[in-house]
Design a protein around this motif. Structure first.
Motif, PDB file in Angstrom:
ATOM      1  N   LEU A 292       0.833  -1.194   0.000  1.00 20.35           N
ATOM      2  CA  LEU A 292       0.000   0.000   0.000  1.00 20.35           C
ATOM      3  C   LEU A 292       0.872   1.251   0.000  1.00 20.35           C
ATOM      4  O   LEU A 292       1.906   1.300   0.665  1.00 20.35           O
ATOM      5  CB  LEU A 292      -0.917   0.016   1.229  1.00 20.35           C
ATOM      6  CG  LEU A 292      -1.900  -1.155   1.344  1.00 20.35           C
ATOM      7  CD1 LEU A 292      -2.726  -1.019   2.618  1.00 20.35           C
ATOM      8  CD2 LEU A 292      -2.803  -1.236   0.128  1.00 20.35           C
ATOM      9  N   ASP A 293       0.432   2.252  -0.744  1.00 16.20           N
ATOM     10  CA  ASP A 293       1.194   3.505  -0.827  1.00 16.20           C
ATOM     11  C   ASP A 293       0.207   4.669  -0.917  1.00 16.20           C
ATOM     12  O   ASP A 293      -0.244   5.032  -2.004  1.00 16.20           O
ATOM     13  CB  ASP A 293       2.118   3.482  -2.046  1.00 16.20           C
ATOM     14  CG  ASP A 293       2.960   4.741  -2.132  1.00 16.20           C
ATOM     15  OD1 ASP A 293       2.984   5.510  -1.142  1.00 16.20           O
ATOM     16  OD2 ASP A 293       3.584   4.973  -3.185  1.00 16.20           O
ATOM     17  N   PHE A 294      -0.118   5.232   0.235  1.00 21.35           N
ATOM     18  CA  PHE A 294      -1.075   6.334   0.268  1.00 21.35           C
ATOM     19  C   PHE A 294      -0.470   7.643  -0.233  1.00 21.35           C
ATOM     20  O   PHE A 294      -1.194   8.564  -0.593  1.00 21.35           O
ATOM     21  CB  PHE A 294      -1.613   6.532   1.691  1.00 21.35           C
ATOM     22  CG  PHE A 294      -2.584   5.471   2.117  1.00 21.35           C
ATOM     23  CD1 PHE A 294      -3.930   5.607   1.856  1.00 21.35           C
ATOM     24  CD2 PHE A 294      -2.143   4.319   2.760  1.00 21.35           C
ATOM     25  CE1 PHE A 294      -4.843   4.626   2.248  1.00 21.35           C
ATOM     26  CE2 PHE A 294      -3.033   3.337   3.153  1.00 21.35           C
ATOM     27  CZ  PHE A 294      -4.387   3.476   2.899  1.00 21.35           C
ATOM     28  N   SER A 295       0.859   7.715  -0.256  1.00 26.03           N
ATOM     29  CA  SER A 295       1.506   8.954  -0.697  1.00 26.03           C
ATOM     30  C   SER A 295       1.219   9.259  -2.165  1.00 26.03           C
ATOM     31  O   SER A 295       1.219  10.422  -2.574  1.00 26.03           O
ATOM     32  CB  SER A 295       3.014   8.870  -0.474  1.00 26.03           C
ATOM     33  OG  SER A 295       3.595   7.827  -1.250  1.00 26.03           O
TER      34      SER A 295
ATOM     35  N   ILE B  26      -1.550   9.107  -3.739  1.00 27.16           N
ATOM     36  CA  ILE B  26      -2.822   9.779  -3.995  1.00 27.16           C
ATOM     37  C   ILE B  26      -2.877  11.180  -3.394  1.00 27.16           C
ATOM     38  O   ILE B  26      -3.877  11.890  -3.577  1.00 27.16           O
ATOM     39  CB  ILE B  26      -4.016   8.959  -3.458  1.00 27.16           C
ATOM     40  CG1 ILE B  26      -4.036   8.972  -1.921  1.00 27.16           C
ATOM     41  CG2 ILE B  26      -4.010   7.553  -4.012  1.00 27.16           C
ATOM     42  CD1 ILE B  26      -5.323   8.427  -1.319  1.00 27.16           C
TER      43      ILE B  26
ATOM     44  N   SER C  34     -12.929   9.202  -6.533  1.00 32.53           N
ATOM     45  CA  SER C  34     -11.996   8.240  -5.941  1.00 32.53           C
ATOM     46  C   SER C  34     -11.715   7.090  -6.901  1.00 32.53           C
ATOM     47  O   SER C  34     -10.572   6.630  -7.036  1.00 32.53           O
ATOM     48  CB  SER C  34     -12.560   7.696  -4.628  1.00 32.53           C
ATOM     49  OG  SER C  34     -12.767   8.733  -3.695  1.00 32.53           O
TER      50      SER C  34
ATOM     51  N   GLU D   9      -6.368   2.514  -1.854  1.00 32.89           N
ATOM     52  CA  GLU D   9      -6.056   3.750  -1.141  1.00 32.89           C
ATOM     53  C   GLU D   9      -7.095   4.856  -1.374  1.00 32.89           C
ATOM     54  O   GLU D   9      -7.615   5.417  -0.401  1.00 32.89           O
ATOM     55  CB  GLU D   9      -4.658   4.254  -1.515  1.00 32.89           C
ATOM     56  CG  GLU D   9      -3.530   3.348  -1.088  1.00 32.89           C
ATOM     57  CD  GLU D   9      -3.156   2.323  -2.141  1.00 32.89           C
ATOM     58  OE1 GLU D   9      -2.047   1.790  -2.079  1.00 32.89           O
ATOM     59  OE2 GLU D   9      -3.997   2.085  -3.041  1.00 32.89           O
ATOM     60  N   PRO D  10      -7.441   5.188  -2.632  1.00 33.06           N
ATOM     61  CA  PRO D  10      -8.435   6.251  -2.827  1.00 33.06           C
ATOM     62  C   PRO D  10      -9.827   5.883  -2.321  1.00 33.06           C
ATOM     63  O   PRO D  10     -10.550   6.742  -1.809  1.00 33.06           O
ATOM     64  CB  PRO D  10      -8.428   6.476  -4.340  1.00 33.06           C
ATOM     65  CG  PRO D  10      -7.855   5.238  -4.923  1.00 33.06           C
ATOM     66  CD  PRO D  10      -6.881   4.730  -3.918  1.00 33.06           C
TER      67      PRO D  10
ATOM     68  N   PHE E  21      -9.840   6.266   1.369  1.00 37.59           N
ATOM     69  CA  PHE E  21      -9.909   7.691   1.681  1.00 37.59           C
ATOM     70  C   PHE E  21     -11.339   8.202   1.521  1.00 37.59           C
ATOM     71  O   PHE E  21     -11.825   8.999   2.333  1.00 37.59           O
ATOM     72  CB  PHE E  21      -8.961   8.468   0.769  1.00 37.59           C
ATOM     73  CG  PHE E  21      -8.934   9.952   1.031  1.00 37.59           C
ATOM     74  CD1 PHE E  21      -8.452  10.452   2.229  1.00 37.59           C
ATOM     75  CD2 PHE E  21      -9.414  10.849   0.084  1.00 37.59           C
ATOM     76  CE1 PHE E  21      -8.429  11.808   2.486  1.00 37.59           C
ATOM     77  CE2 PHE E  21      -9.397  12.213   0.334  1.00 37.59           C
ATOM     78  CZ  PHE E  21      -8.903  12.693   1.531  1.00 37.59           C
TER      79      PHE E  21
END
Length: 219
Positions: free
Chosen positions: A3-6, A8, A176, A188-189, A192
């Protein structure tokens, strides 16, 4: 999990713009649902039987079929029935408003019937007309009693508004999903988006409790 929230982060303002789209749909649909719900509730308790039958049939249809089906019928069926295409935003407001009215009418009807019968008898003894009695005496008291139920319906409407993405409305969910398609990473999106909906519901719950306390103090 990878996972990589950065990734988005640059798209967060774009997703947040969907909040206003969602809130506008919920607000206008809520107004329509509340206004029509009052009318339907008065029909249901009316001594004129055909009005009661009409209101009951309306409620049965809209409560007995899926909201997404009603949305699609109004949007995709409009060219065939009306001869022109209803805009997605308008179709969302209409379908949500009509659906919400069915539920709100039952809430208001129950609130009206819960008001002490002595209130009605006293108004009739003073010669107050039926509609004036309902508008000035019965409905204000009923609304205080059903405020929590109305807020729950408004919260439900907020969450269910996510289905407007099926007809292309650029709400939180749609934006999203588009961000997920851009990065080939949907978790991730969408997570969010879930956080946004959760915060909206928490805020509405808090405002509803605050309004309820103020109304109780005014008694």
């Amino acid at each position: 999990m990878g996972l990589d929230f950065s990734q988005i982060v640059p798209s967060i303002p774009y997703i947040l713009e969907g909040i206003w789209v969602t809130l506008r749909i919920v607000f206008f649909a809520g107004v329509i649902g509340f206004a029509l719900g009052i009318i339907l509730s008065l029909f249901k308790i009316s001594s004129v039987k055909p009005l009661g039958w009409l209101a009951d049939a309306y409620t049965s249809v809209f409560r007995g079929t899926p909201l997404v089906l009603q949305l699609m019928i109004i949007y995709f069926g409009s060219p065939q029935i009306l001869g022109f295409q209803i805009e997605p935003y308008a179709a969302a407001i209409i379908s949500f408003g009509l659906n919400s009215a069915a539920y709100i009418s039952e809430i208001i009807r129950a609130g009206i019937l819960a008001v002490d019968k002595g209130q009605r008898e006293a108004a009739e003894a003073l010669g107050v007309s039926y509609w004036q009695m309902m508008w000035d005496i019965i409905l204000p008291q009923a609304l205080k009693n059903i405020l929590p139920a109305l807020m729950n319906e408004f919260i439900t409407l907020t969450k269910e508004s996510a289905i407007v993405t099926t007809i292309g409305v650029m709400d939180i969910m749609r934006r999203s999903y588009q961000v997920g398609a851009e990065y080939y990473s949907y978790f991730e999106p969408l997570l969010f988006a879930g956080l946004i909906y959760y915060l909206m519901v928490i805020t509405l719950t808090f405002l509803g409790k605050l309004l309820e306390r103020r109304m109780r103090r005014s008694d």
